[in-house]
Design a protein around this motif. Structure first.
Motif, PDB file in Angstrom:
ATOM      1  N   SER A   1       0.695  -1.106   0.066  1.00 12.83           N
ATOM      2  CA  SER A   1      -0.082  -0.021   0.138  1.00 12.83           C
ATOM      3  C   SER A   1       0.817   1.384  -0.240  1.00 12.83           C
ATOM      4  CB  SER A   1      -0.898   0.081   1.345  1.00 12.83           C
ATOM      5  OG  SER A   1      -0.182   0.379   2.323  1.00 12.83           O
TER       6      SER A   1
ATOM      7  N   LEU B   1       8.313   0.438   0.323  1.00 13.47           N
ATOM      8  CA  LEU B   1       9.167  -0.280  -0.634  1.00 13.47           C
ATOM      9  C   LEU B   1       8.281  -1.221  -1.434  1.00 13.47           C
ATOM     10  CD1 LEU B   1      12.229  -1.289   1.449  1.00 13.47           C
ATOM     11  CD2 LEU B   1      11.677   0.818   0.062  1.00 13.47           C
TER      12      LEU B   1
ATOM     13  N   LEU C   1      -5.195  -8.110   3.174  1.00  9.81           N
ATOM     14  CA  LEU C   1      -4.755  -9.405   3.794  1.00  9.81           C
ATOM     15  C   LEU C   1      -3.872  -9.013   5.106  1.00  9.81           C
ATOM     16  CD1 LEU C   1      -4.190 -12.795   3.310  1.00  9.81           C
ATOM     17  CD2 LEU C   1      -2.360 -11.890   2.217  1.00  9.81           C
TER      18      LEU C   1
ATOM     19  N   ALA D   1       5.696  -7.508   3.313  1.00  9.58           N
ATOM     20  CA  ALA D   1       5.331  -6.729   4.464  1.00  9.58           C
ATOM     21  C   ALA D   1       6.355  -7.054   5.766  1.00  9.58           C
ATOM     22  CB  ALA D   1       3.874  -7.534   4.693  1.00  9.58           C
TER      23      ALA D   1
ATOM     24  N   SER E   1      16.830  -7.463   4.983  1.00 14.74           N
ATOM     25  CA  SER E   1      17.255  -6.121   5.216  1.00 14.74           C
ATOM     26  C   SER E   1      18.848  -6.481   5.587  1.00 14.74           C
ATOM     27  CB  SER E   1      16.606  -5.851   6.801  1.00 14.74           C
ATOM     28  OG  SER E   1      17.350  -4.628   7.292  1.00 14.74           O
TER      29      SER E   1
ATOM     30  N   ASP F   1       8.309   5.590   5.262  1.00 13.86           N
ATOM     31  CA  ASP F   1       7.750   6.066   6.525  1.00 13.86           C
ATOM     32  C   ASP F   1       8.296   5.445   7.587  1.00 13.86           C
ATOM     33  OD1 ASP F   1       5.788   7.703   5.274  1.00 13.86           O
ATOM     34  OD2 ASP F   1       4.307   6.065   4.924  1.00 13.86           O
TER      35      ASP F   1
HETATM   36  N1  LIG Z   1      12.618   1.458   5.199  1.00 16.59           N
HETATM   37  C1  LIG Z   1      13.968   0.817   5.430  1.00 16.59           C
HETATM   38  O1  LIG Z   1      15.153   1.583   5.532  1.00 16.59           O
HETATM   39  C2  LIG Z   1      14.008  -0.609   5.475  1.00 16.59           C
HETATM   40  C3  LIG Z   1      15.334  -1.389   5.172  1.00 16.59           C
HETATM   41  C4  LIG Z   1      15.289  -2.731   5.272  1.00 16.59           C
HETATM   42  C5  LIG Z   1      14.264  -3.329   5.147  1.00 16.59           C
HETATM   43  N2  LIG Z   1      13.113  -2.905   5.100  1.00 16.59           N
HETATM   44  C6  LIG Z   1      11.850  -3.889   4.952  1.00 16.59           C
HETATM   45  O2  LIG Z   1      11.234  -3.388   3.701  1.00 16.59           O
HETATM   46  C7  LIG Z   1       9.920  -3.631   3.927  1.00 16.59           C
HETATM   47  C8  LIG Z   1       8.908  -2.641   3.516  1.00 16.59           C
HETATM   48  O3  LIG Z   1       9.423  -1.448   4.444  1.00 16.59           O
HETATM   49  P1  LIG Z   1       8.863  -0.008   4.169  1.00 16.59           P
HETATM   50  O4  LIG Z   1      10.251   0.877   4.636  1.00 16.59           O
HETATM   51  O5  LIG Z   1       8.327   0.159   2.916  1.00 16.59           O
HETATM   52  O6  LIG Z   1       7.951  -0.061   5.399  1.00 16.59           O
HETATM   53  P2  LIG Z   1       6.374   0.689   5.554  1.00 16.59           P
HETATM   54  O7  LIG Z   1       5.996   0.801   6.967  1.00 16.59           O
HETATM   55  O8  LIG Z   1       6.520   2.015   4.689  1.00 16.59           O
HETATM   56  O9  LIG Z   1       5.586  -0.448   4.635  1.00 16.59           O
HETATM   57  C9  LIG Z   1       5.301  -1.714   5.025  1.00 16.59           C
HETATM   58  C10 LIG Z   1       4.039  -2.198   4.616  1.00 16.59           C
HETATM   59  O10 LIG Z   1       3.704  -3.632   5.282  1.00 16.59           O
HETATM   60  C11 LIG Z   1       2.422  -3.478   5.432  1.00 16.59           C
HETATM   61  N3  LIG Z   1       2.283  -4.497   6.471  1.00 16.59           N
HETATM   62  C12 LIG Z   1       2.538  -4.303   7.814  1.00 16.59           C
HETATM   63  N4  LIG Z   1       1.908  -5.488   8.486  1.00 16.59           N
HETATM   64  C13 LIG Z   1       1.170  -6.283   7.627  1.00 16.59           C
HETATM   65  C14 LIG Z   1       0.515  -7.345   7.845  1.00 16.59           C
HETATM   66  N5  LIG Z   1       0.485  -7.808   8.928  1.00 16.59           N
HETATM   67  N6  LIG Z   1      -0.018  -7.810   6.772  1.00 16.59           N
HETATM   68  C15 LIG Z   1      -0.029  -7.179   5.487  1.00 16.59           C
HETATM   69  N7  LIG Z   1       0.698  -6.207   5.445  1.00 16.59           N
HETATM   70  C16 LIG Z   1       1.465  -5.459   6.591  1.00 16.59           C
HETATM   71  C17 LIG Z   1       1.848  -2.273   5.846  1.00 16.59           C
HETATM   72  O11 LIG Z   1       0.849  -1.789   5.836  1.00 16.59           O
HETATM   73  C18 LIG Z   1       2.579  -1.403   4.797  1.00 16.59           C
HETATM   74  O12 LIG Z   1       1.902  -1.034   3.563  1.00 16.59           O
HETATM   75  C19 LIG Z   1       9.588  -4.143   5.324  1.00 16.59           C
HETATM   76  O13 LIG Z   1       9.705  -5.805   5.472  1.00 16.59           O
HETATM   77  C20 LIG Z   1      10.909  -3.600   6.152  1.00 16.59           C
HETATM   78  O14 LIG Z   1      11.290  -4.254   7.161  1.00 16.59           O
HETATM   79  C21 LIG Z   1      12.812  -1.661   5.324  1.00 16.59           C
END
Ligand SMILES: NC(=O)c1ccc[n+]([C@@H]2O[C@H](COP(=O)([O-])OP(=O)(O)OC[C@H]3O[C@@H](n4cnc5c(N)ncnc54)[C@H](O)[C@@H]3O)[C@@H](O)[C@H]2O)c1
Length: 261
Positions: free
Chosen positions: A15, A18, A62, A91, A143, A192
């Motif tokens: 939504s 990433l 979901l 997610a 990560s 975010d």
């Molecule tokens: N932002 C960073 O610097 C970074 C670095 C390394 C890894 N990551 C990983 O990348 C992925 C995406 O991170 P992001 O920064 O876009 O975070 P974000 O918080 O912007 O997005 C996370 C998404 O996951 C969804 N989500 C959370 N719980 C859920 C559930 N139970 N079921 C379905 N959807 C769910 C949220 O609604 C959201 O759309 C994550 O796995 C995060 O751990 C992020």
């Protein structure tokens, strides 16, 4: 012709952030993308192109921690679209900054439920369908903290180590069925989650968030944060035939912030 013309992809956590980047790039390369999220992903899905086959993108609600709902959702996608070719397990949730000995039980449970159990739930439900079709790509968002210890984000870090491990084990198990399983290990990305994390760190240190972030960026060899487009490009490569002999890999996407294996 796109590299992913008419492939059917499910992207969890799409939504925003990433996951949105992954969904956009897979769709741009020709895949019919199902955006699966616990938050409303309908705006993202509505803005994606229709696949060359005419199969449209869609959003499904979901919660990846709900195994029954995951099984049902994957089966429904396969029934509607004919199969699942690509699963991007993206997610994930973060945690408040604290050492492991101080981490509340509910935080441990939540982080493991989403980041580990959620990936297991979605992977096995989709992998069973891919196995029947003798073709598949599973792409896990791990990560850099899944490769090196990340103090203050310990439980999160451990959860991502588990994703790297799951990627390796499932790669071996699924190889005979022409299903590859790989992970992407992002560094600090512009989302975010990062803004919230740096906000927490700034508050604890009595600092200004954007100053702290600027210092952090200065320490990244490529002098910038990663973007949703960066991860989308790597996911599209791993989903494509260009990566057909790549499996069990956990690829760094860090601009040099982390270069260790
Ligand atoms: N932002 C960073 O610097 C970074 C670095 C390394 C890894 N990551 C990983 O990348 C992925 C995406 O991170 P992001 O920064 O876009 O975070 P974000 O918080 O912007 O997005 C996370 C998404 O996951 C969804 N989500 C959370 N719980 C859920 C559930 N139970 N079921 C379905 N959807 C769910 C949220 O609604 C959201 O759309 C994550 O796995 C995060 O751990 C992020």
């Amino acid at each position: 012709m796109g590299r992913l013309d008419d492939k059917v992809a499910v992207v969890t956590g799409s939504s925003r952030g990433l996951g949105e980047g992954i969904a956009r790039r897979l769709a741009a390369e020709g895949a019919a993308v199902v955006c699966a999220d616990v938050m409303d992903a309908s705006e993202v899905a509505a803005s994606l192109p229709v696949a060359p086959s005419g199969a449209g993108p869609k959003a499904v609600h979901l919660d990846v921690t709900d195994n029954g709902a995951v099984e049902e959702a994957m089966r429904a996608v396969a029934d509607e679209y004919g199969r699942i070719d690509i699963l991007a397990n993206n997610a994930g949730v973060a945690q408040p900054i604290c050492e492991i000995i101080d981490t509340p039980d509910d935080v441990i449970d939540k982080v493991f439920a989403v980041n580990v159990r959620g990936v297991i739930n979605c992977s096995r439900a989709a992998a069973r369908i891919m196995k029947e079709n003798m073709w598949g790509r599973i792409i896990n968002t791990a990560s850099q903290t899944g490769k090196v210890a990340w103090q203050g984000w310990g439980i999160y870090s451990i959860s991502k180590f588990a994703v790297v491990g799951l990627t390796q084990v499932m790669a071996l198990e699924m190889a005979p069925y022409n299903v590859t399983v790989n992970a992407i290990c992002p560094g600090t990305m512009f989302t975010d989650m990062t803004k919230t994390g740096f906000g927490m760190a700034a508050e604890m240190q009595g600092r200004v968030r954007d100053e702290l972030l600027a210092e952090h960026i200065d320490g990244i060899p490529m002098k910038r944060l990663g973007t949703a487009e960066d991860i989308g490009a790597m996911a599209a490569f791993l989903a494509s035939d260009d990566a057909k002999f790549t499996t069990g890999a956990s690829l760094n996407l860090t601009g040099g912030e982390q270069v260790f294996f």
